[in-house]
Design a protein around this motif. Structure first.
Motif, PDB file in Angstrom:
ATOM      1  N   ARG A 305       0.900  -1.107  -0.183  1.00 20.05           N
ATOM      2  CA  ARG A 305       0.208   0.011   0.041  1.00 20.05           C
ATOM      3  C   ARG A 305       1.161   1.282   0.087  1.00 20.05           C
ATOM      4  NH1 ARG A 305      -2.799  -2.763   3.864  1.00 20.05           N
ATOM      5  NH2 ARG A 305      -2.393  -1.584   5.381  1.00 20.05           N
ATOM      6  N   ALA A 306       1.902   1.119   0.885  1.00 21.99           N
ATOM      7  CA  ALA A 306       2.783   2.395   0.895  1.00 21.99           C
ATOM      8  C   ALA A 306       3.610   2.817  -0.427  1.00 21.99           C
ATOM      9  CB  ALA A 306       3.828   2.009   1.922  1.00 21.99           C
ATOM     10  N   THR A 307       3.645   1.815  -1.057  1.00 26.18           N
ATOM     11  CA  THR A 307       4.665   1.828  -2.230  1.00 26.18           C
ATOM     12  C   THR A 307       3.925   2.062  -3.775  1.00 26.18           C
ATOM     13  OG1 THR A 307       5.274  -0.483  -2.426  1.00 26.18           O
ATOM     14  CG2 THR A 307       6.832   1.378  -1.345  1.00 26.18           C
ATOM     15  N   GLY A 308       2.612   1.524  -3.506  1.00 32.09           N
ATOM     16  CA  GLY A 308       1.728   1.358  -4.751  1.00 32.09           C
ATOM     17  C   GLY A 308       1.964   0.181  -5.549  1.00 32.09           C
ATOM     18  N   LEU A 309       2.436  -0.895  -4.856  1.00 25.91           N
ATOM     19  CA  LEU A 309       2.843  -2.023  -5.774  1.00 25.91           C
ATOM     20  C   LEU A 309       1.630  -2.723  -6.137  1.00 25.91           C
ATOM     21  CD1 LEU A 309       5.710  -3.533  -6.266  1.00 25.91           C
ATOM     22  CD2 LEU A 309       5.102  -5.264  -4.226  1.00 25.91           C
ATOM     23  N   GLY A 310       1.929  -3.327  -7.537  1.00 22.61           N
ATOM     24  CA  GLY A 310       0.984  -3.726  -8.276  1.00 22.61           C
ATOM     25  C   GLY A 310       1.280  -4.892  -9.156  1.00 22.61           C
ATOM     26  N   VAL A 438      10.407  -6.878   7.878  1.00 25.71           N
ATOM     27  CA  VAL A 438      11.546  -6.411   7.139  1.00 25.71           C
ATOM     28  C   VAL A 438      11.377  -5.051   6.975  1.00 25.71           C
ATOM     29  CG1 VAL A 438      10.309  -6.920   5.006  1.00 25.71           C
ATOM     30  CG2 VAL A 438      12.798  -6.663   4.746  1.00 25.71           C
ATOM     31  N   GLY A 439      10.455  -4.601   6.609  1.00 27.02           N
ATOM     32  CA  GLY A 439      10.316  -2.927   5.948  1.00 27.02           C
ATOM     33  C   GLY A 439       9.412  -2.356   7.476  1.00 27.02           C
ATOM     34  N   LEU A 440       9.767  -1.076   7.788  1.00 26.59           N
ATOM     35  CA  LEU A 440       9.161  -0.290   8.829  1.00 26.59           C
ATOM     36  C   LEU A 440       8.691   1.221   8.080  1.00 26.59           C
ATOM     37  CD1 LEU A 440       8.142   0.078  11.592  1.00 26.59           C
ATOM     38  CD2 LEU A 440      10.073   0.516  12.601  1.00 26.59           C
ATOM     39  N   CYS A 441       9.833   1.668   7.536  1.00 21.03           N
ATOM     40  CA  CYS A 441       9.670   3.174   7.147  1.00 21.03           C
ATOM     41  C   CYS A 441      10.093   3.301   5.453  1.00 21.03           C
ATOM     42  CB  CYS A 441      10.396   4.089   7.985  1.00 21.03           C
ATOM     43  SG  CYS A 441      10.197   4.263   9.678  1.00 21.03           S
ATOM     44  N   VAL A 442       9.034   3.974   4.959  1.00 18.88           N
ATOM     45  CA  VAL A 442       9.273   4.158   3.336  1.00 18.88           C
ATOM     46  C   VAL A 442       8.916   5.668   2.973  1.00 18.88           C
ATOM     47  CG1 VAL A 442       7.337   3.039   2.656  1.00 18.88           C
ATOM     48  CG2 VAL A 442       9.169   3.198   0.933  1.00 18.88           C
ATOM     49  N   PRO A 443       9.732   6.480   2.245  1.00 14.48           N
ATOM     50  CA  PRO A 443       9.169   7.762   1.943  1.00 14.48           C
ATOM     51  C   PRO A 443       8.221   7.488   0.876  1.00 14.48           C
ATOM     52  CG  PRO A 443      11.316   7.319   0.930  1.00 14.48           C
ATOM     53  CD  PRO A 443      11.105   6.049   1.791  1.00 14.48           C
ATOM     54  N   PRO A 444       7.208   8.785   0.611  1.00 15.93           N
ATOM     55  CA  PRO A 444       6.355   8.488  -0.526  1.00 15.93           C
ATOM     56  C   PRO A 444       6.895   8.112  -1.742  1.00 15.93           C
ATOM     57  CG  PRO A 444       5.959  10.479   1.095  1.00 15.93           C
ATOM     58  CD  PRO A 444       7.201   9.975   1.201  1.00 15.93           C
ATOM     59  N   PRO A 445       6.212   7.367  -2.738  1.00 21.15           N
ATOM     60  CA  PRO A 445       6.814   7.127  -3.863  1.00 21.15           C
ATOM     61  C   PRO A 445       6.957   8.292  -4.729  1.00 21.15           C
ATOM     62  CG  PRO A 445       4.890   5.538  -3.406  1.00 21.15           C
ATOM     63  CD  PRO A 445       5.157   6.390  -2.399  1.00 21.15           C
ATOM     64  N   GLY A 446       8.124   8.339  -5.558  1.00 21.15           N
ATOM     65  CA  GLY A 446       8.492   9.306  -6.373  1.00 21.15           C
ATOM     66  C   GLY A 446       8.730  10.850  -5.842  1.00 21.15           C
ATOM     67  N   ARG A 447       8.824  10.678  -4.237  1.00 20.28           N
ATOM     68  CA  ARG A 447       9.218  12.114  -3.650  1.00 20.28           C
ATOM     69  C   ARG A 447      10.876  12.191  -3.750  1.00 20.28           C
ATOM     70  NH1 ARG A 447       9.365  13.048   2.163  1.00 20.28           N
ATOM     71  NH2 ARG A 447      11.417  11.708   2.291  1.00 20.28           N
TER      72      ARG A 447
END
Length: 931
Positions: A305-310, A438-447
């Motif tokens: 959801r955070a990275t828009g993976l599809g 594994v993952g906890l924090c990620v910036p908005p995609p494309g930022r």
């Protein structure tokens, strides 16, 4: 492949050695060291993995050859490199990569949102698009192998059957030591389908560290108590040594052993363990992060959801699959979201990082993840190359994590590859840890990358991240983004109080991805939790809701009233002439005579001249003053390989500090044959102990059966000769108690005070053929067992059962089953009371199965209370499929009688559910539902 023209052995040997000497001279200017054909690249010449990468790259340029990727891991001497050159082919021209690009993957509607486990996720994809390509693996630069969802599921079911036949029980750990590739995926899911828990382990790579490596893996095996290890033929002789080093390990299987008939996957609950991920640690105290299916799916879904993976994304990875970023982030994330995964060996990337980029080009890759050194290696190796035709415009998310993120590296990477269509906003520093799945924090995609410049003095003296303008004395930290959806982070002080933004403190988190602790390590698990929060072990600060990591808590050095981390100083010292780059460790040592820690710098060098070593120490001291304003208290110039590293190349600062304190820093590496001999000796001792243990186990089994056949005739004599059922029960009860005592299986019985005076039904769980004996020893009064109808046709068992008041019911004939229930209802109020095993049968899988309705229909129709009887431990002492008894404790708990509330259908279901809940609490097994 054809030999390159002009490659003559004597001439090319001289040219090769000159090339090796050139690299040595650049690494250690002024060193008088010359290579011979049989010089060990690591032990004699001090070439670590990155130095060997540089050497092989120059060999390819100098001789116009393309060496196989495995040369990086297998070549031990220049002679090995020369032999590989003799069979190498021409280097292909850059345009050879510029082939047709593959189409964007077809869109898949929906996601497996209702899946409760990883096997459910795979089943979801198999039902919808079985032939869709899941993984494309590059076995060679021009040779790929694909794996569809259906192929993965089919192979995994066969492997599960082999594991089950080998005695792997549901819930048991199975160690997995395989290189990256489709076989790893097949075996991983085969373990899951057998109901077991995969434990990834990395294969041995460097002969110089063989003993240390196998001892560390043996520590993992001892902790997880794996009975089976799956590996590959090349390392099987080494892997077999682990049998003697870890008492629980009994079987080593290779891929050739895993061809067997398919089995139906064993159902597992969503809170069951799906994976144990071991973090880097000592051999004596390994930390295995417990991850359930629920943890994994929560993290994968939140990351998606955070990275828009599809499904139209394409993941491209070279990360090893025994590491959480490669295993969960790259593979399982791709599996869940239905996006194809393009995978190559880590050695392929290290040998030629451009292959990673060309794979992104050809497959229209959109998402990747890699540690910071990978981006730095691409810049170093490819900045001066022309990669004609390379197109990176499809790359939308390049996650940089798993180690400290360097802002300069990201800037250089963006500038170097902008001409190939890379957009700088695709670069994304991320933060995660195994304890958060594994993952906890990620910036908005494309930022893109956000760098925070803060005043160095305020940071070091007050822990305040005070922003400063360009040009001022500043430290730079990279934003790792906000926490994933449904996850929270906070920064606290030493007393556990939450700190405001821009104050440095301990980073803690909570959320559905959080592990419940370390496997069989309660002490380490206790240190992991701060109430409902998990302690990351990192220092950080928050700004605008985003996390900025400042360093590891264990790496923090306090000196002169200031706090600083070793990373920048290590990098600066590593750039000095005479110091092996990447082989510097800075740490603090507590001085009992002073308030501050003593600052120690350990730097590897080949320098032998006393004068030049003294000058190098001075340059290191000067670098420390330049970087942090104070000189080190101790400078240690250590020989190559003194600075210990993990399998992924991270510095093991704690291990280096420990070696420094106990005086073993820089101890000469033992020759490989000595390490093997020591391992064989230790393994032989372990095998001998294992043999003795197995003999004792077999002896115990023989003793139990001898006691059984001694007492069984006495029980049969009493059953057939004593006139009353009460007398028969009393004798068999005491014989069963004697059998239990002589078998050395301690038994506790609780709840006998719950036995009512009037008519009653008993309902018990069923886990083993030993349950009848256990209940006979536990219950002081007669009960009438309701047994399966098959015993009516057994000429030995039927008369014994009938003399003890048993009744028989049909399990598979529905019409007869209805008649049997009516018959039981007619006699339910008579003595002795009926006892039902409501599950109807049992299997090897732990867990309380669904209950059949017959007993509860009788109870509701006759208005009889039901006493729940929970048996715990019988499955372990006599497992399904085995007639070898094991020693273990037994527990029988009688619950308070549960009264039926009516005679209707729903009344019967409520009664069943209430009884089952009471048994589930005390039977010591998970809820297996209708499994």
């Amino acid at each position: 492949m054809a030999q390159t023209p002009g490659l003559e052995h004597p001439h090319d040997a001289d040219r090769l050695l000159q090339l090796v000497d050139t690299v040595l001279g650049e690494l250690r200017p002024g060193a008088r060291l010359h290579a011979g054909l049989d010089s060990q690249l690591d032990r004699d010449l001090g070439l670590d993995s990155l130095a060997r990468v540089e050497l092989l790259a120059r060999v390819e340029r100098e001789f116009a050859v393309q060496l196989p990727s495995d040369v990086l891991g297998n070549a031990r001497t220049p002679r090995d490199v020369l032999a590989a050159m003799a069979v190498a082919g021409y280097t292909p021209s850059p345009t050879a990569h510029d082939d047709a690009r593959l189409a964007v993957p077809a869109h898949v509607a929906g996601l497996p949102d209702e899946a409760r486990g990883l096997v459910d996720v795979l089943d979801w994809h198999v039902r919808r698009h079985p032939e869709r390509t899941h993984v494309t693996f590059y076995r060679q630069p021009d040779a790929t192998e694909t794996l569809s969802y259906a192929q993965l599921a089919e192979a995994a079911r066969g492997i599960a059957g082999v594991l089950s036949a080998a005695g792997v029980q549901p819930g048991a750990c199975v160690a997995l030591m395989l290189p990256s590739g489709p076989d790893f995926f097949r075996c991983f899911f085969g373990i899951l389908m057998a109901g077991a828990v995969p434990v990834p382990m990395y294969p041995p790579s460097r002969p110089a560290q063989l003993e240390d490596h196998l001892n560390r893996q043996a520590g993992i095996l001892r902790n997880c108590e794996a009975r089976v290890l799956i590996t590959f033929d090349t390392v099987r002789p080494l892997a077999r040594m682990l049998i003697g080093l870890s008492p629980s390990l009994r079987t080593v299987l290779t891929l050739a052993d895993l061809d067997g008939p398919s089995m139906t996957p064993t159902p597992t609950a969503d809170d069951a363990l799906a994976l144990i991920q071991y973090t880097s640690g000592s051999t004596g105290d390994p930390k295995g992060v417990m991850l359930s299916h629920r943890n994994l799916l929560a993290n994968i879904r939140a990351w998606g959801r955070a990275t828009g993976l599809g499904s139209t994304d394409v993941a491209v990875s070279w990360l090893p699959l025994y590491h959480d970023m490669g295993l969960i982030g790259a593979w399982l994330g791709s599996l869940y979201h239905g996006c194809p995964l393009v995978l190559m060996s880590p050695l392929d990337f290290l040998a030629r990082p451009e292959r990673w980029l060309w794979a992104i080009h050809r497959h229209r890759g959109t998402v990747t993840a890699a540690p910071n050194f990978a981006f730095e290696l691409c810049v170093k190796r490819l900045a001066d190359k022309t990669l004609d035709g390379l197109d990176l415009s499809s790359w939308r998310l390049a996650a940089n994590g798993a180690e400290p993120v360097n802002a300069d590296t990201l800037d250089r990477f963006a500038q170097t590859f902008a001409r190939y269509g890379l957009r700088p906003e695709a670069l994304a520093p991320v933060y995660g840890l195994a304890e958060a799945t594994v993952g906890l924090c990620v910036p908005p995609p494309g930022r893109g990358v956000r760098v925070d410049r803060v005043a160095s003095e305020a940071m070091r003296s007050r822990g305040l991240a005070e922003p400063v303008a360009e040009g001022a004395d500043a430290l730079r930290f990279v934003a790792c983004g906000p926490p994933l959806p449904e996850h929270r982070v906070r920064v606290v002080d030493s007393a556990g109080r939450a700190l405001p933004e821009r104050r440095v403190g301990r980073l803690e988190f909570s959320g559905p991805s959080a592990t419940r602790g370390y496997y069989r390590n309660p002490a380490a698990s206790a240190r992991l939790f701060d109430g409902d929060w998990l302690v990351t072990g990192d220092y950080a600060y928050l700004a605008d809701g985003e996390v900025y990591i400042t360093g590891r808590e264990k790496d923090l050095i306090i000196r002169g009233g200031r706090n600083f981390y070793p990373y920048d100083l290590e990098q600066l010292v590593g750039e000095l002439d005479g110091v092996r780059k990447g082989c510097v460790v800075v740490f603090g040592v507590v001085d009992t005579q002073a308030v501050d820690e003593r600052l120690v710098v350990v730097a590897e060098t080949r320098e032998a001249d006393a004068g030049r070593r003294a000058a190098l120490e001075q340059r290191i001291a000067g670098a420390a003053v330049e970087q942090i304003g104070i000189p080190p208290d101790v400078v240690v110039l250590a020989p190559p390989h003194a600075v210990l590293k993990t399998s992924s190349g991270k510095l093991r600062r704690a291990a280096v500090r420990e070696a420094y304190l106990n005086g073993t820093l820089g101890t000469a590496t033992r020759p490989t044959w000595v390490q093997v001999a020591r391992l064989q000796l230790a393994s032989a001792a372990g095998r001998l102990a294992g043999t003795i243990r197995r003999v004792r186990e077999l002896g115990y089994g023989a003793w139990v059966w001898a006691v059984f056949w001694l007492l069984a005739p006495l029980a049969a004599l009493a059953i057939f000769t004593l006139p009353s059922l009460g007398a028969r029960w009393r004798v068999t009860h005491w014989l069963a108690r004697a059998f239990q005592w002589l078998s050395a299986c301690p038994m506790t019985v609780s709840g006998l005070e719950h036995l009512p005076a009037g008519p009653v039904l008993f309902v018990a769980n069923h886990a083993s053929y030993a349950d009848g004996l256990v209940l006979g020893a536990a219950l002081p009064m007669p009960v009438a067992f309701v047994a399966k109808g098959e015993f009516k046709h057994n000429r030995v068992m039927r008369p014994l059962f009938e003399r003890m008041g048993a009744h028989f019911v049909a399990r598979f004939d529905s019409r007869q089953g209805v008649e049997d229930v009516k018959t039981m209802g007619a006699i339910a109020r008579q003595a002795p009371p009926l006892l039902f095993f409501a599950e109807g049968t049992f299997g090897s899988s732990p867990g309380l199965r669904g209950f059949r309705l017959g007993a509860f229909q009788i109870a509701t129709q006759q208005g009889l209370p039901v006493v729940p009887v929970a048996i715990a431990g019988s499955r372990r002492i006599l497992p399904s499929g085995s007639w070898r008894p094991r020693r273990g404790p037994l527990s029988i708990t009688l619950g308070a009688p549960i009264e039926p509330q009516g005679e209707g259908w729903h009344d019967m279901l409520r009664l069943r559910d209430a009884v089952r809940r009471a048994i589930l609490v005390n039977c010591g097994e998970p809820d297996a539902g209708d499994g």
